[in-house]
Design an enzyme around this catalytic site. Structure first.
Site, PDB file in Angstrom:
ATOM      1  CG  HIS A   1     187.867  32.020 110.879  1.00 32.76           C
ATOM      2  ND1 HIS A   1     189.017  31.308 111.034  1.00 32.76           N
ATOM      3  CD2 HIS A   1     188.763  33.074 110.245  1.00 32.76           C
ATOM      4  CE1 HIS A   1     189.502  31.618 112.449  1.00 32.76           C
ATOM      5  NE2 HIS A   1     188.776  33.117 111.409  1.00 32.76           N
TER       6      HIS A   1
ATOM      7  CG  ASP B   1     189.970  28.239 113.811  1.00 35.69           C
ATOM      8  OD1 ASP B   1     189.473  26.442 114.101  1.00 35.69           O
ATOM      9  OD2 ASP B   1     190.062  28.670 112.504  1.00 35.69           O
TER      10      ASP B   1
ATOM     11  CG  HIS C   1     189.467  23.993 112.655  1.00 29.03           C
ATOM     12  ND1 HIS C   1     188.632  24.094 113.345  1.00 29.03           N
ATOM     13  CD2 HIS C   1     189.347  22.215 112.286  1.00 29.03           C
ATOM     14  CE1 HIS C   1     188.365  22.615 113.246  1.00 29.03           C
ATOM     15  NE2 HIS C   1     188.140  21.511 113.114  1.00 29.03           N
TER      16      HIS C   1
ATOM     17  CG  ASP D   1     191.306  28.008 110.010  1.00 30.40           C
ATOM     18  OD1 ASP D   1     190.897  26.407 109.388  1.00 30.40           O
ATOM     19  OD2 ASP D   1     190.328  28.946 110.118  1.00 30.40           O
TER      20      ASP D   1
ATOM     21  CG  HIS E   1     186.467  27.051 106.131  1.00 27.40           C
ATOM     22  ND1 HIS E   1     185.926  27.526 106.995  1.00 27.40           N
ATOM     23  CD2 HIS E   1     186.676  25.781 105.826  1.00 27.40           C
ATOM     24  CE1 HIS E   1     185.352  25.154 106.957  1.00 27.40           C
ATOM     25  NE2 HIS E   1     186.274  24.875 106.233  1.00 27.40           N
TER      26      HIS E   1
ATOM     27  CG  ASP F   1     186.353  29.066 113.760  1.00 26.88           C
ATOM     28  OD1 ASP F   1     185.477  29.186 114.283  1.00 26.88           O
ATOM     29  OD2 ASP F   1     186.586  28.486 112.697  1.00 26.88           O
TER      30      ASP F   1
ATOM     31  CG  ASP G   1     185.712  26.130 115.186  1.00 25.29           C
ATOM     32  OD1 ASP G   1     186.812  26.519 115.303  1.00 25.29           O
ATOM     33  OD2 ASP G   1     185.764  25.269 114.403  1.00 25.29           O
TER      34      ASP G   1
ATOM     35  CD  GLU H   1     183.496  28.949 109.234  1.00 27.59           C
ATOM     36  OE1 GLU H   1     182.996  28.282 109.785  1.00 27.59           O
ATOM     37  OE2 GLU H   1     184.601  28.519 108.420  1.00 27.59           O
TER      38      GLU H   1
END
Length: 347
Positions: free
Chosen positions: A119, A142, A144, A146, A159, A250, A252, A295
């Site tokens: 990412h 996402d 996260h 980031d 990332h 992302d 995830d 990712e």
């Protein structure tokens, strides 16, 4: 606030005044890069997504699809950490190359799909998009945020710092990293929305609160429902002005039961229906201009089935963002009837 019919056509008309019209053609651009984090294998993400049938799936939609292959990134032999940030020059150089490629694709009139890769590549992807569409808004899906800086990041991995490079309000909190002198902040905090957060570092939490960033955690999605989350997202980003959307997704963000082959999975993620609802509704605005899908790491799948599940999830997310419905066909729009092939983009 679901945007359909005459209102959706109005938004597309207004968009043409600020940035080139999208979805007459699609450009797919691979970015096999992994140095924004420490786990090898994510550089194989673009191949895994293509092998899962991406191009064939997109070929069934209403516009030409051009796969421009993968960018070739140079990995510097001498790239010492700066502070505790690994590979800053390599990551900076890769993102500069990607920025130019995305900028060229957008300038040519393509809706652009960037396949990562980790990412950290969003730095170049969104920056290149902003060169052509400076009034863009960013939807970041996402687990996260980031948005760490080198001062707040527990790991130093870039990332997890991508968004911090973009935000104007963080300009004075970012050191001058080697390899990133070409990046100047271009996005206001009010032009960003997060969806799906569930693993936010303490420093990131402070940044989100201090800047007043609009975000939706998984708890918010449970409480409000994904339909309401998207309504508030569009009201926040598009009520003042209709402008191009950059979607940075992302894998995830999805629950690990659906997308296990990724570097930083977090339990309790988006369901299949929630993930697809997000991308369907973004498509329905008619404003999607660039999308990142990042990712996917086939090296981290515990089995062949795990890898195939993750890559297939990526294909489904991308296809729905470009108009595939859950009924199986594309969403037909009056402004998307043109099917002429566009001249191949030279990257």
């Amino acid at each position: 606030m679901t945007l359909r019919g005459p209102l959706c056509r109005l938004l597309r008309t207004q968009l043409n005044n600020t940035c080139q019209s999208r979805t007459h053609s699609v450009a797919v651009l691979g970015a096999p890069f992994s140095k924004g984090q420490k786990r090898r294998g994510v550089e194989n993400g673009p191949k895994a997504i293509r092998d899962a049938g991406l191009i064939e799936r997109l070929s069934h939609l209403d516009y030409p699809v051009h796969d421009f292959g993968d960018l070739s990134f140079q990995h510097l032999e001498k790239d010492e950490p700066y502070m505790h940030v690994p590979f800053p020059r390599t990551v900076g150089r890769a993102n500069k190359l990607l920025s130019g490629a995305v900028s060229n694709a957008v300038e040519a009139g393509h809706t652009t799909i960037m396949l990562g890769g980790d990412h950290s590549l969003a730095i170049g992807s969104v920056e290149g998009h902003a060169k052509q569409c400076p009034d863009l808004c960013l939807i970041w899906v996402d687990a996260h945020a980031d948005i760490n800086t080198p001062f707040t990041s527990p790991s130093g991995n870039l990332h997890g710092q991508s968004v911090a490079f973009m935000i104007k309000e963080l300009q004075n909190k970012m050191p001058e990293l080697p390899g990133f002198s070409w990046v100047k902040p271009f996005l206001s905090a009010k032009d960003l929305v997060y969806i799906g957060l569930r693993d936010v570092d303490p420093g990131e939490y402070d940044i989100l609160k201090d800047l007043g960033v609009q975000y939706f955690t998984m708890r918010d999605i449970d409480r409000l429902g994904i339909q309401r989350v998207m309504e508030v997202t569009f009201d926040h980003l598009l009520s003042r002005k209709q402008r191009p959307i950059h979607l940075s997704f992302d894998i995830d963000a999805m629950d690990p039961s659906l997308a296990p082959a990724t570097g930083t999975p977090v339990n309790g993620g988006l369901t299949y229906r929630e993930g697809i609802w997000i991308t369907e509704e973004i498509h329905n605005t008619g404003l999607l201009s660039v999308m990142d899908l990042v990712e996917v790491n086939p090296d981290l799948g515990a089995s062949r089935e795990a890898v195939e599940s993750t890559a297939s999830m990526a294909v489904d997310v991308i296809a729905s963002a470009l108009g595939q419905t859950r009924e199986g066909g594309p969403i037909t729009q009056e402004s998307q009837t043109l099917k002429e092939d566009t001249e191949q983009l030279r990257l």
